[in-house]
Structure formats: structure tokens, C-alpha cells
Design a protein around this motif. Structure first.
Motif, short mmCIF file in Angstrom:
data_model
loop_
_atom_site.label_atom_id
_atom_site.label_comp_id
_atom_site.label_asym_id
_atom_site.label_seq_id
_atom_site.Cartn_x
_atom_site.Cartn_y
_atom_site.Cartn_z
N ALA A 1 -28.20 51.71 25.53
CA ALA A 1 -27.93 52.59 26.68
C ALA A 1 -29.21 52.93 27.42
CB ALA A 1 -27.24 53.86 26.19
N PHE A 2 -30.29 53.14 26.68
CA PHE A 2 -31.58 53.44 27.32
C PHE A 2 -32.00 52.29 28.22
CE2 PHE A 2 -36.16 52.69 27.27
CZ PHE A 2 -36.62 53.87 27.83
N PHE A 3 -31.93 51.07 27.71
CA PHE A 3 -32.38 49.92 28.48
C PHE A 3 -31.46 49.63 29.66
CE2 PHE A 3 -34.43 49.22 24.36
CZ PHE A 3 -35.73 48.99 24.77
N SER A 4 -30.18 49.92 29.52
CA SER A 4 -29.24 49.65 30.59
C SER A 4 -29.51 50.49 31.83
CB SER A 4 -27.80 49.91 30.11
OG SER A 4 -27.45 49.01 29.08
N ASN A 5 -30.18 51.61 31.65
CA ASN A 5 -30.48 52.47 32.79
C ASN A 5 -31.80 52.12 33.46
OD1 ASN A 5 -28.15 54.10 32.64
ND2 ASN A 5 -29.04 55.27 30.94
N LEU A 6 -32.57 51.19 32.89
CA LEU A 6 -33.83 50.79 33.52
C LEU A 6 -33.56 49.85 34.69
CD1 LEU A 6 -35.98 50.07 30.33
CD2 LEU A 6 -35.92 52.16 31.71
N THR A 7 -34.44 49.89 35.68
CA THR A 7 -34.30 49.04 36.86
C THR A 7 -35.62 48.33 37.15
OG1 THR A 7 -35.05 50.70 38.46
CG2 THR A 7 -32.73 50.78 37.80
N SER A 8 -35.62 47.56 38.22
CA SER A 8 -36.84 46.86 38.61
C SER A 8 -37.96 47.83 38.99
CB SER A 8 -36.56 45.92 39.77
OG SER A 8 -36.04 46.64 40.88
N ALA A 9 -37.59 49.08 39.29
CA ALA A 9 -38.60 50.08 39.64
C ALA A 9 -39.09 50.88 38.44
CB ALA A 9 -38.02 51.05 40.69
N SER A 10 -38.55 50.61 37.27
CA SER A 10 -38.93 51.36 36.08
C SER A 10 -40.35 51.01 35.65
CB SER A 10 -37.97 51.06 34.93
OG SER A 10 -36.65 51.42 35.27
N THR A 11 -40.95 51.92 34.93
CA THR A 11 -42.33 51.70 34.47
C THR A 11 -42.40 51.43 32.97
OG1 THR A 11 -42.61 54.09 34.15
CG2 THR A 11 -43.24 53.17 36.29
N TYR A 12 -41.25 51.40 32.33
CA TYR A 12 -41.25 51.26 30.87
C TYR A 12 -41.99 50.00 30.41
CZ TYR A 12 -39.65 50.45 26.11
OH TYR A 12 -39.62 50.20 24.77
N GLY A 13 -41.67 48.86 31.02
CA GLY A 13 -42.24 47.60 30.56
C GLY A 13 -43.73 47.46 30.82
N ALA A 14 -44.26 48.24 31.77
CA ALA A 14 -45.67 48.10 32.14
C ALA A 14 -46.60 48.40 30.97
CB ALA A 14 -45.98 49.02 33.31
N GLN A 15 -46.17 49.29 30.08
CA GLN A 15 -47.05 49.65 28.96
C GLN A 15 -47.20 48.50 27.96
OE1 GLN A 15 -45.23 52.77 26.42
NE2 GLN A 15 -43.33 52.35 27.52
N PHE A 16 -46.34 47.47 28.08
CA PHE A 16 -46.43 46.33 27.18
C PHE A 16 -46.83 45.05 27.94
CE2 PHE A 16 -42.95 49.14 25.71
CZ PHE A 16 -43.59 49.66 24.59
N ALA A 17 -47.43 45.22 29.11
CA ALA A 17 -47.77 44.08 29.96
C ALA A 17 -48.89 43.24 29.35
CB ALA A 17 -48.19 44.57 31.34
N ASP A 18 -48.72 41.94 29.42
CA ASP A 18 -49.82 41.03 29.09
C ASP A 18 -50.75 40.99 30.29
OD1 ASP A 18 -49.23 39.51 26.40
OD2 ASP A 18 -47.31 39.73 27.44
N LYS A 19 -52.05 41.04 30.02
CA LYS A 19 -53.01 41.22 31.11
C LYS A 19 -54.05 40.10 31.14
CE LYS A 19 -52.51 46.26 30.86
NZ LYS A 19 -53.18 47.57 30.66
N ILE A 20 -54.38 39.71 32.36
CA ILE A 20 -55.46 38.75 32.60
C ILE A 20 -56.51 39.44 33.46
CG2 ILE A 20 -56.09 36.53 33.64
CD1 ILE A 20 -53.07 35.77 33.35
N THR A 21 -57.75 39.38 33.03
CA THR A 21 -58.83 39.95 33.83
C THR A 21 -59.85 38.85 34.12
OG1 THR A 21 -58.56 42.13 32.83
CG2 THR A 21 -60.64 41.70 33.94
N VAL A 22 -60.18 38.68 35.39
CA VAL A 22 -61.17 37.69 35.81
C VAL A 22 -62.31 38.42 36.51
CG1 VAL A 22 -61.62 35.65 37.21
CG2 VAL A 22 -59.41 35.91 36.07
N LYS A 23 -63.52 38.13 36.07
CA LYS A 23 -64.70 38.74 36.69
C LYS A 23 -65.59 37.63 37.24
CE LYS A 23 -64.68 42.84 33.71
NZ LYS A 23 -65.42 43.66 32.72
N CYS A 24 -65.97 37.78 38.53
CA CYS A 24 -66.80 36.79 39.18
C CYS A 24 -68.05 37.46 39.79
CB CYS A 24 -66.02 36.09 40.30
SG CYS A 24 -64.63 35.08 39.71
N PRO A 25 -69.20 36.79 39.73
CA PRO A 25 -70.43 37.39 40.26
C PRO A 25 -70.44 37.42 41.80
CG PRO A 25 -70.81 35.14 39.54
CD PRO A 25 -69.41 35.47 39.13
#
Length: 216
Positions: free
Chosen positions: A192-216
Motif C-alpha cells: 500500500a505504501f508503494f502504491s501511493n508513490l508517483t513519479s514525483a515522489s522522493t522515496y527512491g532518490a535515497q537509494f539512487a546509484d550515482k556517477i560523479t565525473v570530475k574534469c580539470p
């Protein structure tokens, strides 16, 4: 079936129905697993112009997505099967910004609709390929980051163990790093909790896989 379930099911070819039948561990989410690679593409001026995504779906989802589709004599699937499937995938994922969020130190990256999208089938797994061009190329200098996640945690992403990220034609001296957070604990939240989430929800962001690129 909830509106949210219908949307995602269409996006990923009625995955929820299959997930309900698949022999997975008892947990509410996720229902689809994706192993991914990313390629950041730069132009001759050293500007980032787009991001290629390569997503390999789990065996259970791949089997369901192709259920009832006719194979060719060599065991592969023809363009008449894979092209429409790729079209449905990328078109339906627009609402979710293709699960990709990018930013520099000063601005959020704006992507155009995907191009060069197609599906491949190998070792009984479907892989979706697509490129997200930037609306406006950005200078490579400084830090650029990408986060790949489903805001509703319906789909679980993880980096491929080998070469998860490539920098194509990047300026010299650029470095890259990938970060995979701990997945959400199973069994602590119900359907029920997940069924109420939408594309605007922030729940999944805390588990996001991240890529960081640093260039000089």
C-alpha cells in the motif's frame, strides 16, 4: 490494479503481473531488476552532449516481456518484435524522466527525448539501449553527477560489475566514480505504501546509484 501499477506495468510491459507470478523473495518492492552501464559522451570542444544508457533486465522480466513472441529459426527475435517493444519502453518512461537525473555544480541537466533506442536479446536477457541528448551541451570542467533510480522503487538498478561507466571522448584528466547505496530493507513497508508513490515522489532518490565525473 492501482493507477500507479497500471502506468509502470505499461512502461515495462506488464511487469507487475509477471512479478506476482515469479518465484521471487516475499517483499513488496522492487519487482524488476536492471543491471546497467552508462556512457557519458563529449564533443570535440570537451562539452558533455548526452548520456547513453544500457539496461539489462533480469531473466524473469525478460521472459515475461517476450512471452508469446515468435522466435526466429536461430533462436533470436526479429526487428518486428524488438523494435515495437523498445518504442513502448522509452515512450512510457518519459513520465519518469527515464530514471536519470543529472546536474553540475550550478545547474540541473535538461535532456531531450531519447534517440537511437533499441533492444537486444542475448543469453535469454533483454537489454534496452538508448541515448539521452542534452538540450544544451555543458562544459566538462568541474563536477558533473548523474543519479539513476526509480522514484517509486518499482525497478531496482545496479551497476554492472565490469566497466559500469565509460567517458567517450572526454577531455584528458577527467576521473569518474560510482557509488551504490545500500538497498532498502525488505519487509518494512507494505504494498500500500508503494502504491501511493508517483513519479514525483522522493522515496527512491535515497537509494539512487550515482556517477560523479570530475574534469580539470
Amino acid at each position: 490494479m492501482t493507477p500507479r501499477t497500471v502506468t509502470v506495468a505499461l512502461s515495462l510491459v506488464t511487469a507487475l503481473l509477471f512479478a506476482a507470478l515469479a518465484p521471487r523473495p516475499a517483499q513488496a518492492h522492487p519487482h524488476v531488476w536492471v543491471t546497467m552501464k552508462s556512457e557519458l559522451v563529449y564533443d570535440a570542444s570537451g562539452r558533455l552532449t548526452g548520456v547513453k544508457q544500457i539496461w539489462t533486465f533480469d531473466d524473469a522480466f525478460s521472459a515475461f516481456a517476450l512471452q508469446g513472441m515468435e522466435k526466429q529459426k536461430d533462436g533470436s527475435y526479429g526487428d518486428d518484435v524488438l523494435k515495437p517493444l523498445a518504442e513502448v519502453n522509452v515512450t512510457s518512461l518519459k513520465e519518469y524522466n527515464y530514471f536519470v537525473v543529472g546536474k553540475t555544480a550550478t545547474t540541473k541537466l535538461a535532456f531531450k527525448d531519447p534517440v537511437d533506442y533499441f533492444l537486444t536479446y542475448e543469453n535469454e536477457l533483454l537489454t534496452l539501449h538508448f541515448t539521452l541528448p542534452l538540450e544544451k551541451p555543458v562544459a566538462a570542467k568541474g563536477t558533473t553527477s548523474l543519479e539513476i533510480y526509480d522514484p517509486t522503487a518499482f525497478v531496482s538498478f545496479s551497476f554492472n560489475e565490469k566497466d559500469p561507466v565509460k567517458l567517450i571522448s572526454a577531455p584528458g584528466g577527467c576521473t569518474q566514480e560510482v557509488i551504490s547505496p545500500e538497498p532498502p530493507a525488505s519487509g518494512t513497508l507494505n504494498e500500500a505504501f508503494f502504491s501511493n508513490l508517483t513519479s514525483a515522489s522522493t522515496y527512491g532518490a535515497q537509494f539512487a546509484d550515482k556517477i560523479t565525473v570530475k574534469c580539470p
